[in-house]
Scaffold this active site. Sequence first.
Site, mmCIF file in Angstrom:
data_model
loop_
_atom_site.group_PDB
_atom_site.id
_atom_site.type_symbol
_atom_site.label_atom_id
_atom_site.label_comp_id
_atom_site.label_asym_id
_atom_site.label_seq_id
_atom_site.Cartn_x
_atom_site.Cartn_y
_atom_site.Cartn_z
ATOM 1 N N CYS A 176 40.960 45.345 36.153
ATOM 2 C CA CYS A 176 39.874 46.316 36.030
ATOM 3 C C CYS A 176 39.909 47.227 37.255
ATOM 4 C CB CYS A 176 38.530 45.600 35.950
ATOM 5 S SG CYS A 176 38.144 44.630 37.444
ATOM 6 N N GLU A 211 30.627 35.579 44.425
ATOM 7 C CA GLU A 211 29.780 36.731 44.102
ATOM 8 C C GLU A 211 28.313 36.331 44.130
ATOM 9 O OE1 GLU A 211 28.511 39.582 40.376
ATOM 10 O OE2 GLU A 211 30.575 38.829 40.393
ATOM 11 N N CYS A 261 29.617 43.754 33.961
ATOM 12 C CA CYS A 261 30.352 45.005 34.145
ATOM 13 C C CYS A 261 31.077 45.430 32.880
ATOM 14 C CB CYS A 261 31.308 44.882 35.326
ATOM 15 S SG CYS A 261 32.906 44.168 34.934
ATOM 16 N N SER A 289 41.486 39.894 36.799
ATOM 17 C CA SER A 289 42.229 39.775 38.058
ATOM 18 C C SER A 289 43.681 39.362 37.838
ATOM 19 C CB SER A 289 41.532 38.771 38.988
ATOM 20 O OG SER A 289 41.249 37.562 38.314
#
Length: 317
Positions: A12, A126, A198, A270
Amino acid sequence: MQIKLANPRGFCAGVDRAIEIVNRALDVFGPPIYVRHEVVHNRFVVDSLRERGAVFVEELHEVPDDVIVIFSAHGVSRAVQQEAERRGLRIFDATCPLVTKVHMEVLRYAKRGQECVLIGHAGHPEVEGTMGRYDTSFGGQIYLVEDEADVENLEVNGPERLAFVTQTTLSMDDTSRVIDALRAKFPQIDGPRKDDICYATQNRQDAVRGLASESDLVLVVGSPNSSNSNRLRELAERTGTPAYLIDTAEQIRPEWLTDVSAIGITAGASAPEVLVQAVIERLQSLGAEAPDELAGQAENITFSMPQELRERVIASE
């Protein structure tokens, strides 16, 4: 045996940016470049950067003075940022801008005197960073919930002044149920205009649903510690299609392919495309046909590097 490729899949914009920051810092300043936590959760990427001279650490006390430190794409708490500033470390922040957006929401709620509920997975970097962005000096608290059971057991100090945010890489379906539970228990709860999951997470989850419906088996390319990769595997399994999360093509077991006529492949945000291509080659060596790429949501979002690093790169070219 057919191979079907999910679209979109893999990197991404936030991951692209984070990896570019480390690579460009190595180009401009040379090794070693210190990185707090794995810059993204993929073993191949981390090992490749380590070979170039990146040094990955978990805490800043492992970092010597007068070096460059990069914060990972997952973000850091205020305490970590303040420690770096106190020590005068030269920092390049690779936090995904969409994670930074959640950090700003959390701080805004704190300043308004609202307590905050974070929907996320305990222990994920996160989540630790976002929890640490809530400023308790304004009198409130931040709470972490993972599922509806946590919501049922949740007690807050100010239910009439409550808001929620979410980790960016969660399952959309699971998160929707948790949000519904929060709204049922706390009817006045405030939240972002659009949930914090997201665009890339949403697109890859939509794609894997379609992929699983057309496949007898789904392989998700990604590392075990990648939250979004694990969610892709879970979503495929929920459709009734067997699914495996693999780091490399070598992990494919031939017995998985017994009676399989169509195999779907996707990759977490990722995971680099080179790993997907290696999986395709491995499957073709086991008798699979050339891959067929499915239609999907086009992505054209890009994020720029930090200004100082961008200027140094331009000056060096």
